[in-house]
Design an enzyme around this catalytic site. Structure first.
Site, PDB file in Angstrom:
ATOM      1  CD  GLN A 103      -8.541  -3.453   0.258  1.00  0.00           C
ATOM      2  OE1 GLN A 103      -8.285  -2.638   1.039  1.00  0.00           O
ATOM      3  NE2 GLN A 103      -7.762  -3.675  -0.739  1.00  0.00           N
TER       4      GLN A 103
ATOM      5  CG  HIS B 285      -6.951   1.310   1.184  1.00  0.00           C
ATOM      6  ND1 HIS B 285      -6.232   2.348   0.391  1.00  0.00           N
ATOM      7  CD2 HIS B 285      -6.475   0.058   0.619  1.00  0.00           C
ATOM      8  CE1 HIS B 285      -5.468   1.815  -0.543  1.00  0.00           C
ATOM      9  NE2 HIS B 285      -5.786   0.168  -0.359  1.00  0.00           N
TER      10      HIS B 285
ATOM     11  CD  GLU C 138       5.521   4.078   4.881  1.00  0.00           C
ATOM     12  OE1 GLU C 138       4.812   4.281   5.817  1.00  0.00           O
ATOM     13  OE2 GLU C 138       6.043   4.841   4.246  1.00  0.00           O
TER      14      GLU C 138
ATOM     15  CE1 TYR D  60       5.170   7.313  11.804  1.00  0.00           C
ATOM     16  CE2 TYR D  60       3.077   8.520  12.312  1.00  0.00           C
ATOM     17  CZ  TYR D  60       3.969   8.080  13.046  1.00  0.00           C
ATOM     18  OH  TYR D  60       4.671   7.934  13.951  1.00  0.00           O
TER      19      TYR D  60
HETATM   20 CA   LIG Z   1       5.128   6.629   5.130  1.00  0.00          CA
END
Ligand SMILES: [Ca+2]
Length: 395
Positions: free
Chosen positions: A111, A175, A269, A279
């Protein structure tokens, strides 16, 4: 704490793993684990699609013959800068593509590659353009995400300054993040994903990865960043516990940076980025592993910031716009999100910070990598293998 609330059929897990963020890996489904993990509860934050707009949309191809146009932005003259993941920087002007000389060398793996481009907020006076890409600079095999600013002169990148390089390098292909955006107070924000090392990076403030960063426009660290002075902390960090944000907006109604991020299966999300907030990845999540197994029973907790929306199933989101344009009255004030996996643009109606309805537009267009609104108020979509298209309300 409440428990996970999504039902993820095995066939969706297989489809997603083969068509999502990476688009290459094959699913290895642990059927027993997947069945054991089916918890039947009402999902509170995710909502079904419906028909929202009476308008219909079509598109025209504006920039053809691109492979993976990962990022794009506009110069004040209306011309466009486009990153090709494989490493080229393209200036599209008067209907012609030109390859810009002097683009940074990128670590084009998985990626990773040439990622986002963002024309600085003071471009007309200072000429700065910002880029993210995966880079092999520094010690160790592999690469990690790097942020650069440079100027464009005579089709050359000049005055190149590396503003941030995440460490350590790793050969993992997952990522890297990464999107760039700006607030109205002289800050730049950019994202780096967990680099495929969820158990090490996102919750550790002394390590890069799984973070949203906030810098001044010259790359220095704002002295009111939340982790200034914490022992060993990466002081550019503004929020943490992220998985892989590939969409970022500055919401002009709320004056906040918002991101969306790829979750695991069933856990993509939308998060409102708050100073110093966690988060939750990978401690809490609405998703499960792509192989159907569970890694956490918790979806929320007192130490964690909840998403304002999550997708079940995951759509593999990339590219994010808060529409302010008058050219699309039914989209104005709402969000657009690209879907890599399901190959459409999602229109999400917003009421403040709540998503109240959602629909697909440009269905089956192809893997959507980026969505932007031009200074003239036109919305452009980058589609892998197709190029860059402009959304047109059907007459
Ligand atoms: Ca989260």
């Amino acid at each position: 704490m409440k428990s996970r609330s999504a039902i993820i059929p095995v066939f969706i897990a297989a489809f997603l793993f083969s068509c999502g963020e990476n688009g290459k890996a094959k699913a290895e489904i642990d059927q027993n684990a997947a069945e054991n993990d089916s918890i039947q509860e009402t999902v509170s934050v995710t909502i079904p699609e419906e028909q929202l707009t009476t308008a219909e949309y079509e598109y025209e191809v504006v920039v053809p013959d691109l492979q993976i146009a990962w990022g794009m932005d506009f110069l004040p003259d209306g011309s466009m800068l486009i990153t090709e993941k494989s490493g080229d920087l393209i200036h599209f002007e008067n209907g012609q593509k030109r390859q810009v000389e002097g683009a940074p060398s990128v670590y084009n793996r998985g990626q990773g590659g040439f990622l986002d481009v963002a024309v600085g907020p003071n471009y007309e006076s200072d000429g700065w353009i910002y880029f993210t890409y995966s880079s092999e600079a520094g010690e160790g095999e592999g690469g990690n995400t790097e942020l650069m600013r440079a100027k464009l002169e005579n089709n050359q990148l000049t005055n190149k300054e590396v503003l941030y390089k995440a460490t350590p390098n790793t050969t993992r292909g997952q990522h890297f993040g990464s999107r760039i955006d700006f607030d109205t107070e002289g800050h730049l924000y950019f994202s780096i994903g967990d680099r495929g090392d969820r158990d090490v990076n996102p919750q550790d403030l002394t390590r890069d990865g799984g973070k949203v960063y906030r810098l001044n426009l010259d790359g220095s660290i704002p002295q009111d960043n939340p982790f200034i002075g914490e022992a060993g902390a990466k002081e550019g960090t503004y929020s943490y516990g992220h998985r892989n944000p590939q969409g970022m907006i500055f919401n002009p109604e709320t004056n906040e940076i918002w991101v969306h991020e790829h979750g695991p299966q069933g856990g993509d999300e939308i998060n409102v980025v708050k100073k110093g907030a966690n988060y939750g990845w990978p401690v809490v999540s609405y998703g499960i592993n792509y192989d159907g197994t569970s890694f956490t029973d918790e979806t929320t907790g007192p130490d964690f910031e909840d998403p304002i929306y999550y997708w079940v199933p995951s759509i593999a989101p990339s590219g994010f716009v808060y529409v302010t344009s008058d050219k699309y009255p039914e989209l104005k004030g709402n969000l657009l999100v690209g879907s890599l996996k399901f190959q459409y643009v999602e229109h999400m109606r917003l009421d403040g910070k709540k998503v109240t309805a959602r629909e697909k537009i440009l269905e089956q267009i192809g893997r959507v990598r980026d969505v932007v609104q031009s200074p003239e108020g036109d919305i452009y979509v980058s589609v892998e293998g197709k190029g860059i298209v402009k959304i047109l309300p059907k007459q």
